[in-house]
Design an enzyme around this catalytic site. Sequence first.
Site, PDB file in Angstrom:
ATOM      1  N   HIS A 286     -36.898  36.167 -21.907  1.00  7.68           N
ATOM      2  CA  HIS A 286     -38.181  36.463 -21.248  1.00  7.68           C
ATOM      3  C   HIS A 286     -38.436  35.481 -20.099  1.00  7.68           C
ATOM      4  O   HIS A 286     -38.659  35.885 -18.954  1.00  7.68           O
ATOM      5  CB  HIS A 286     -39.318  36.383 -22.283  1.00  7.68           C
ATOM      6  CG  HIS A 286     -40.683  36.596 -21.711  1.00  7.68           C
ATOM      7  ND1 HIS A 286     -41.329  37.817 -21.769  1.00  7.68           N
ATOM      8  CD2 HIS A 286     -41.530  35.768 -21.051  1.00  7.68           C
ATOM      9  CE1 HIS A 286     -42.508  37.710 -21.187  1.00  7.68           C
ATOM     10  NE2 HIS A 286     -42.662  36.481 -20.741  1.00  7.68           N
ATOM     11  N   GLU A 287     -38.396  34.191 -20.424  1.00  9.45           N
ATOM     12  CA  GLU A 287     -38.662  33.185 -19.387  1.00  9.45           C
ATOM     13  C   GLU A 287     -37.565  33.232 -18.315  1.00  9.45           C
ATOM     14  O   GLU A 287     -37.842  33.001 -17.144  1.00  9.45           O
ATOM     15  CB  GLU A 287     -38.767  31.785 -19.992  1.00  9.45           C
ATOM     16  CG  GLU A 287     -39.856  31.621 -21.066  1.00  9.45           C
ATOM     17  CD  GLU A 287     -41.243  32.076 -20.640  1.00  9.45           C
ATOM     18  OE1 GLU A 287     -41.543  32.004 -19.421  1.00  9.45           O
ATOM     19  OE2 GLU A 287     -42.027  32.517 -21.502  1.00  9.45           O
TER      20      GLU A 287
ATOM     21  N   HIS B 280     -38.662  35.614 -15.719  1.00  8.04           N
ATOM     22  CA  HIS B 280     -39.602  34.986 -14.768  1.00  8.04           C
ATOM     23  C   HIS B 280     -38.825  34.137 -13.765  1.00  8.04           C
ATOM     24  O   HIS B 280     -39.104  34.146 -12.567  1.00  8.04           O
ATOM     25  CB  HIS B 280     -40.573  34.068 -15.511  1.00  8.04           C
ATOM     26  CG  HIS B 280     -41.667  34.764 -16.260  1.00  8.04           C
ATOM     27  ND1 HIS B 280     -42.539  35.642 -15.657  1.00  8.04           N
ATOM     28  CD2 HIS B 280     -42.053  34.704 -17.562  1.00  8.04           C
ATOM     29  CE1 HIS B 280     -43.423  36.081 -16.574  1.00  8.04           C
ATOM     30  NE2 HIS B 280     -43.139  35.538 -17.734  1.00  8.04           N
TER      31      HIS B 280
ATOM     32  N   GLU C  87     -44.864  39.629 -15.234  1.00  7.88           N
ATOM     33  CA  GLU C  87     -44.560  40.099 -16.585  1.00  7.88           C
ATOM     34  C   GLU C  87     -43.654  41.328 -16.551  1.00  7.88           C
ATOM     35  O   GLU C  87     -42.889  41.565 -17.482  1.00  7.88           O
ATOM     36  CB  GLU C  87     -45.841  40.382 -17.370  1.00  7.88           C
ATOM     37  CG  GLU C  87     -46.562  39.122 -17.830  1.00  7.88           C
ATOM     38  CD  GLU C  87     -45.705  38.189 -18.681  1.00  7.88           C
ATOM     39  OE1 GLU C  87     -44.929  38.672 -19.525  1.00  7.88           O
ATOM     40  OE2 GLU C  87     -45.815  36.965 -18.488  1.00  7.88           O
TER      41      GLU C  87
HETATM   42 ZN    ZN Z   1     -44.246  35.815 -19.507  1.00  4.66          ZN
END
Ligand code: ZN
Length: 498
Positions: free
Chosen positions: A264-265, A268, A294
């Site tokens: 997830h990170e 980003h 997101e």
């Molecule tokens: Zn996030």
Amino acid sequence: MDLTIALEKLDELQKKMYAYGAANSALYLDSVTVAPKDTSEGRGVAMGILAGEEHKLFASPETGELLDCLESNRDKLDARQARQTELLRRSYTQLSRIPADEYMEYAMLTNEASDVWHRAKEQNDFELFRPVLEKLVAFNRKFAGYYDSTKAPYDALLNEYERGMTMEKLDAFFAALREKIVPVIRAVGEKPQIDDGFLHKHYPVEIQRKFSDYLMEVMGLDRAHCGIGETEHPFTLNFNSQDVRITTHYVEDSLAESMYSVVHEGGHALYERGVDPQNDYTVLAGGVSMGIHESQSRFYENLIGRSRPFVHAIFPRIRAFFPEQLKDVDAEMFYRAVNKAQPSLIRTEADELTYSLHIMVRYEIEKQLIGGTLAVGDIPAEWNRLYKEYLGIDVPDDKRGCLQDSHWSGGSFGYFPSYALGSAYGAQMLRNMEKDVDVWGSVGKGDLSPVTAWLREKVHQYGSLLEPAQIVENACGVFDPTVYTDYLTEKYSELYGL
Ligand code: ZN
């Protein structure tokens, strides 16, 4: 003012703002990763002063004059300069309405609040957090009026995170999700549950750290420009396009927790790394909105990271890291386990299917808090009522209830809907990407580069050069939440044989 001088000043102003931002970020990163526990006071003083200085610099009459000059020369500016002027004017108008003492007081309050929240959560004591949360809500209601007094306060705050977003749009979006997703959750609940017990064996942290390195390699994150740290609640921080940091949280009896935090990170981080470096040290640096951010993180985490082709491609390596724990497990079992769907208490541990309902609870509460129809003291009861209504579960304590997330302690009201919106944007991006690229052929070989290249072209490179709505149009076409609900319905129908 001569235009050449104005452009020099524009450059200088943005570099100084970058410097204040970088200093604040470094202090923040330190505070939540390696700083000793009882050290927040002095850092709070420093952060308060930095915020005050930044405010003084930015909200000064000279900045106003500079922006006037640039606007009167609008036809002579290039696209970047014009957009920088536009974004700076927007913040200037807002910020110059916040008195400097309130701005500084607020910066110090959020630093204190983070500390109080940590203790309140640890001690499962909402009353400890209540007074500071009341102050945060009061500040945000007041700031909403400074941002845009023509809007309802919560709409003004939503607009800060996702320009153009309103309660009216979100009410319709969440109603569509509720209508399509709740029946799927009910149907899944009636089927035999997937066994994910092997994900909860003992996974030593030192091997999980090596596994994180491997995941970052698969994602194509260059370690010379992207670091990884450890924290309680993982996040990503960007100093500039050449210096991005991700964080994770290791849990010894849960392999998937850090694994999917890293992915997830990492999503980003790929966004930040993909922004055109020409935007560095200007207000065009960095992702344009929380919703778009997101959409990228959740794209890698779920649409790719929890897909069958991806899991099957990397499973042999996962098993090489943890041969003992996974000796009786095959790739398909692993795929099913990381997609187990079950209503649960903790948002960050929620599966892809039930996740949006956690967001809906927070959205409903924020709407009422900022709208002034819910008192802070009534949050726990309302929280528990909504969890029962949407997810059908009882919340045993506030630690696993309304104290679980850090967002409110940081003064973020209006941020949560971005997670659900981002998921919906991501599903549409995937459908469009599939038309241009052999997504699953590459992902099935463990090669994410065509995926990242597509996102870089449609989303990443722009940074904040375009509005979120333009990015959505570029990458998704017309926003349509049914693409997302169809995706979830198909995936979970197949997994659970509905
Ligand atoms: Zn996030």
